[in-house]
Design an enzyme around this catalytic site. Structure first.
Site, PDB file in Angstrom:
ATOM      1  N   LEU A  59      -8.938  38.854  -0.646  1.00 50.05           N
ATOM      2  CA  LEU A  59     -10.382  38.825  -0.844  1.00 50.05           C
ATOM      3  C   LEU A  59     -11.026  39.140   0.499  1.00 50.05           C
ATOM      4  CD1 LEU A  59     -10.976  35.581  -2.989  1.00 50.05           C
ATOM      5  CD2 LEU A  59     -11.033  37.954  -3.792  1.00 50.05           C
ATOM      6  N   ASP A  60     -12.179  39.813   0.478  1.00 49.78           N
ATOM      7  CA  ASP A  60     -12.903  40.084   1.715  1.00 49.78           C
ATOM      8  C   ASP A  60     -13.247  38.778   2.427  1.00 49.78           C
ATOM      9  OD1 ASP A  60     -12.866  42.708   0.934  1.00 49.78           O
ATOM     10  OD2 ASP A  60     -14.993  42.809   0.415  1.00 49.78           O
ATOM     11  N   ARG A  61     -13.429  38.878   3.714  1.00 47.96           N
ATOM     12  CA  ARG A  61     -13.801  37.702   4.522  1.00 47.96           C
ATOM     13  C   ARG A  61     -15.004  36.961   3.936  1.00 47.96           C
ATOM     14  NH1 ARG A  61     -16.578  39.055  10.041  1.00 47.96           N
ATOM     15  NH2 ARG A  61     -18.177  39.543   8.491  1.00 47.96           N
TER      16      ARG A  61
END
Length: 232
Positions: A59-61
């Site tokens: 997942l993106d930051r």
């Protein structure tokens, strides 16, 4: 993040897999610049096994929500196969600053990773006729709206980097807090990214019902969601 904090974020646990509610703002693994990351805290999730769990996907930051981990080689291998074959049902929530063109729809727009002048990278939509983009498809539907915002449910059929963010910007419905995929000249956002991995369905065991997990929306999204009709 201590042991109690990361263990409190567990949504599901069995002998092969864990599903964690990832906090927004924390990268899942170590980047070139160092700093804190989620993987460094996996030691607290061994629960008696000789090694900590490992990431089955990313997942993106700045994206929160459901993140699947394999507890051992068997679990990680099974999860990897499910994601590779597109058999994992992923549901996201997003709050956008403009509505999409229709209340329900499918965004079918190939994506390509390019380098930027600043030495970084970004994803762009390319025409199908160009032939060098990766097939990328996202289904969406509007769940509510209010105060100039729109609450969307999204189900990506493919798992490209930044797929939902780029697709929504492409149809003129950028996510609230989007820092990268904006029209040229747009002001920098002051709000965090309003994108949440709401649910995962993992058909991991052939003779059992799929594993179903759901993550509550993070605190920074609640005001916007409630303005759009969310009752939680």
């Amino acid at each position: 993040m201590d042991a109690a904090e990361i263990q409190a974020r567990l949504l599901y646990r069995d002998g092969l897999v864990l599903v964690l509610d990832k906090p927004a703002g924390l990268p899942v693994h170590k980047g070139p610049g160092g700093g804190d990351n989620l993987e460094r805290h996996f030691e607290h999730l061994r629960f008696g096994l000789p090694k900590p769990p490992a990431l089955a996907h990313r997942l993106d930051r700045d994206t929160s929500g459901c993140l699947a981990l394999g507890r051992q080689h068997k679990g990680l291998s099974r999860l990897g196969k499910l994601f590779q074959e597109g058999r994992v049902e992923k549901t996201y929530w997003a709050v956008t600053t403009s509505p999409p063109p229709t209340a329900t729809g499918t965004i079918d727009a190939p994506l390509k990773k390019i380098s930027t002048r600043a030495g970084g990278w970004r994803m762009i939509v390319v025409g199908a006729e160009d032939g060098d983009g990766q097939k990328s498809i996202t289904d969406y539907r509007v769940l509510g709206s209010g105060n100039g915002l729109t609450w969307l449910e999204l189900k990506p059929r493919t798992g490209r980097t930044h797929q939902i963010r780029v697709h929504l910007a492409h149809i003129g419905a950028p996510i609230l807090g989007e820092p990268q995929y904006l029209e040229p000249g747009s002001p920098r956002p002051t709000a965090p990214l309003h994108l949440h991995a709401r649910a995962l369905v993992l058909p991991l065991y052939p003779k059992k019902e799929p594993i179903r997990t759901e993550a509550p929306p993070p605190a920074h999204m609640l005001a916007a969601l409630r303005a759009c009709g969310y009752a939680g």
